[in-house]
Design a protein around this motif. Structure first.
Motif, short mmCIF file in Angstrom:
data_model
loop_
_atom_site.label_atom_id
_atom_site.label_comp_id
_atom_site.label_asym_id
_atom_site.label_seq_id
_atom_site.Cartn_x
_atom_site.Cartn_y
_atom_site.Cartn_z
N LEU A 152 0.84 -1.21 0.00
CA LEU A 152 0.00 0.00 0.00
C LEU A 152 0.88 1.26 0.00
CD1 LEU A 152 -3.05 -0.11 2.45
CD2 LEU A 152 -3.03 0.57 0.04
N ASP A 153 1.90 1.25 0.83
CA ASP A 153 2.81 2.40 0.89
C ASP A 153 3.51 2.61 -0.45
OD1 ASP A 153 2.11 3.04 3.41
OD2 ASP A 153 3.98 2.46 4.36
N MET A 154 3.92 1.51 -1.06
CA MET A 154 4.57 1.57 -2.37
C MET A 154 3.65 2.28 -3.37
SD MET A 154 7.26 0.58 -3.96
CE MET A 154 8.08 -0.86 -3.32
N LEU A 155 2.36 1.91 -3.29
CA LEU A 155 1.36 2.46 -4.22
C LEU A 155 1.04 3.93 -3.89
CD1 LEU A 155 -0.76 1.78 -6.47
CD2 LEU A 155 -2.33 1.21 -4.62
N LEU A 156 0.67 4.18 -2.62
CA LEU A 156 0.20 5.52 -2.24
C LEU A 156 1.29 6.58 -2.40
CD1 LEU A 156 -2.14 5.05 0.85
CD2 LEU A 156 -2.61 4.77 -1.57
N SER A 157 2.53 6.18 -2.22
CA SER A 157 3.61 7.17 -2.31
C SER A 157 3.79 7.69 -3.74
CB SER A 157 4.93 6.57 -1.80
OG SER A 157 5.28 5.48 -2.60
N THR A 158 3.20 7.01 -4.72
CA THR A 158 3.37 7.47 -6.10
C THR A 158 2.63 8.78 -6.36
OG1 THR A 158 1.48 6.22 -6.92
CG2 THR A 158 3.63 5.12 -7.00
N GLY A 159 1.55 9.03 -5.63
CA GLY A 159 0.74 10.24 -5.86
C GLY A 159 1.58 11.50 -5.74
N GLU A 160 2.43 11.55 -4.73
CA GLU A 160 3.26 12.73 -4.48
C GLU A 160 4.39 12.84 -5.50
OE1 GLU A 160 1.56 11.33 -2.09
OE2 GLU A 160 0.81 13.03 -0.93
N GLN A 161 4.78 11.72 -6.08
CA GLN A 161 5.88 11.79 -7.07
C GLN A 161 5.42 12.46 -8.36
OE1 GLN A 161 8.45 8.39 -7.62
NE2 GLN A 161 7.74 7.56 -5.68
N VAL A 162 4.13 12.33 -8.65
CA VAL A 162 3.58 12.98 -9.84
C VAL A 162 3.67 14.49 -9.69
CG1 VAL A 162 1.42 13.34 -11.13
CG2 VAL A 162 2.02 11.04 -10.29
#
Ligand code: ADP
Ligand code: ASP
Ligand code: MG
Length: 409
Positions: free
Chosen positions: A66-76
Motif C-alpha cells: 500500500l505504501d509503495m502504491l500511495l507514495s506514487t501520488g506525491e511523485q507525480v
C-alpha cells in the motif's frame, strides 16, 4: 539567507493550471530573496483513488505494498512542479522522501520520522535550486518506502522546516487560515489570526483536518513558526504560536472540532471485580488498537457496563476480540456502533472558568441531541453523539459560545 518551507496541499496542486500557479508563487518568494523548499501532496482525490485500486485488487493488501502504491501520488506532483518552475526560467529539483533522506521507523501507513539527513537538500539549495520534496513519505533503515498517515505532508513539511531551521513553515491550503470551526460546516465561523500550539494540537487531534496533529506536535517541540494560508488568495493566514506570545485576552472557547473516525463498543453485565478493566483492554492493546474514551458505569447486581471507543478501521477487529473476552469473563452481552461522531470544544480559557460543560450539554439537550459518552480535560470537552447530529451539534455549540463574535486577534 532566510529560508522558508512551503507546503501545498491536494487542492492547491489539483490540476496543471494550479501547479503553474504554485510555480509562480514559489518563484515570487525566490525573487524576494528567500531560499525556498517546497513540500507537496498528491493531486486532490489521488490518494483515495489509489487506495480504492488497492482494495479492488485485494481486500486486505499488505501495508508495505500500500505504501509503495500511495507514495506514487506525491511523485507525480513534485515532478510536474519542477517542470513548471523550470519552464519559467528558474532552477528546481524534485526529490522523493528517500532521496531527501527522510528516515522513518518501519510502521507502514503510520510511520514516524526519526531523522532527516539534510545534506542533499542543503547542497541543492547552495546551488541556487528550489528543492521540491514529496510529502507524506519517507523510508526506513532498510530502504523500504513508508508513508506517514493521511494528511502526512503537513508533518513532512514541519520536520523539514525544523531540520533546516527555516524562518517559517507555510502550509498553503484551500482555506485562508484556521477558523473557530470547519468553515464548510459552520458558515459563520471566524478566522483566527493566531492560535496556540496547545489549542491547535487539541483541535487537530480531535478531528480538524486543516493540519495533521503530528505536524503541530513537531512544530511545538522544535519551535517551528507555523502558518496556515490560502494558496488562492493573498493574506496573513493563521500563525500557530506559543501562549506567551499571544497578547490579546483569551476567549473562553477557541474552536470546535469534529471527528467521524469513531466507533463505540460496550460490554454489558461485566462481573464487578478488581482487574476487569485490564482484562477487557489488554487484548485490544495487544492487537495494536488504540482506545480513546473509556467509561465504566454501574450496572445491576454487582455487574458493571464497560464502554470504550476506537477508530472506525479497528471496529470489526475490536468487536471480535471483545466478544471472545466477554465469554471468558462471563459478561452478558457486547454491542457496538460506528455511526457516531465525536464533537469537541477546545480552549485554554476553560482552565479558569467553571460551568462550560453544563452550558454545552444543555444547549445540545435543547436541540434533542442525546450524548452517548463524555470526556473532558483541562482544555477540552468531547461528546460522542449519533452521526446524524454532527453538523447541528457543531453549529449549536458555535452559537452557544458566540464564536462568530470571536475578536480577530
Ligand atoms: P490540504 O489538501 O491542503 O492538506 P485539507 O483538506 O487536508 O487540505 O485541510 C483543509 C480543510 O480542513 C478545509 O478545506 C476545511 O474544510 C477543513 N477544516 C476543518 N476544520 C477546520 C478549521 N478549524 N479551520 C479551517 N479549516 C478546517
Ligand atoms: N496525499 C496524502 C493524503 O491525501 C497526504 C497529504 O495530502 O498530506 O492523505
Ligand atoms: Mg491535509
Amino acid at each position: 539567507m532566510a529560508l522558508v518551507v512551503q507546503k501545498y496541499g491536494g487542492t492547491s496542486v489539483g490540476s496543471i493550471e494550479r501547479i503553474k500557479a504554485v510555480a509562480k508563487k514559489v518563484i515570487s518568494y525566490k525573487k524576494k530573496g528567500y531560499d525556498v523548499v517546497v513540500v507537496l501532496s498528491a493531486m486532490s482525490g489521488q490518494t483515495n483513488y489509489l487506495t480504492s485500486l488497492a482494495k479492488q485488487t485485494n481486500k486486505n493488501p499488505k501495508k508495505r505494498e500500500l505504501d509503495m502504491l500511495l507514495s506514487t501520488g506525491e511523485q507525480v506532483t513534485i515532478a510536474l512542479l519542477a517542470m513548471a518552475i523550470d519552464d519559467l526560467g528558474y532552477s528546481a529539483i524534485s526529490l522523493t522522501g528517500k532521496q531527501a533522506n527522510i528516515l522513518t521507523d518501519n510502521s507502514h501507513s503510520k510511520a514516524r520520522i526519526i531523522k532527516i539527513d539534510n545534506t542533499t537538500i542543503k547542497n541543492h539549495i547552495l546551488q541556487g535550486k528550489i528543492v521540491i520534496i514529496a510529502g507524506f513519505q519517507g523510508c526506513d533503515k532498510k530502504g523500504e518506502i513508508t508513508t506517514l498517515g493521511r494528511g502526512g505532508s503537513d508533518t513532512s513539511a514541519v520536520a523539514i522546516a525544523a531540520s533546516l531551521q527555516a524562518s517559517e513553515c507555510q502550509i498553503y491550503t484551500d482555506v485562508d487560515g484556521v477558523y473557530t470551526a470547519d468553515p464548510r460546516v459552520v458558515k459563520n465561523a471566524t478566522k483566527l489570526s493566531v492560535i496556540t500550539f496547545e489549542e491547535m494540537l487539541e483541535l487537530a487531534s480531535l478531528g480538524s483536518k486543516v493540519l495533521q496533529s503530528r505536524s503541530v506536535e513537531f512544530a511545538g517541540k522544535y519551535k517551528v513558526p507555523l502558518r496556515v494560508l490560502s494558496s488562492f488568495e493573498e493574506g496573513q493566514g493563521t500563525l500557530i504560536t506559543t501562549e506567551e506570545q499571544q497578547t490579546m485576552e483569551q476567549p473562553l472557547i477557541t474552536g470546535i472540532a469534529s471527528s467521524k473516525d469513531e466507533a463505540q463498543l460496550t460490554v454489558q453485565g461485566v462481573p464487578d471485580q478488581p482487574g476487569i478493566a485490564s482484562k477487557i483492554l489488554k487484548p485490544i492493546s495487544d492487537a495494536d488498537i488504540e482506545v480513546d474514551m473509556i467509561v465504566q458505569s454501574v450496572g445491576e447486581k454487582n455487574t458493571t457496563d464497560f464502554t470504550f471507543t476506537v477508530r472506525t478501521d479497528d471496529y470489526e477487529n475490536a468487536k471480535n476480540i471483545i466478544s471472545k473476552t466477554a465469554k471468558e469473563i462471563k459478561a452478558h452481552k457486547v454491542y457496538g456502533q460506528n455511526n457516531i461522531v465525536k464533537v469537541s470544544i477546545v480552549g485554554v480559557g476553560m482552565r479558569s472558568h467553571a460551568g462550560i460543560a453544563s452550558r454545552a450539554f444543555s444547549a445540545l439537550a435543547k436541540e434533542g441531541i442525546n450524548i452517548l459518552v463524555i470526556s473532558t480535560s483541562e482544555i477540552k470537552i468531547s461528546v460522542i453523539i449519533e452521526q446524524k447530529y454532527n453538523e447541528l451539534a457543531q453549529r449549536t455549540l458555535h452559537n452557544t459560545f458566540e464564536l462568530d463574535k470571536t475578536k480577530k486577534q
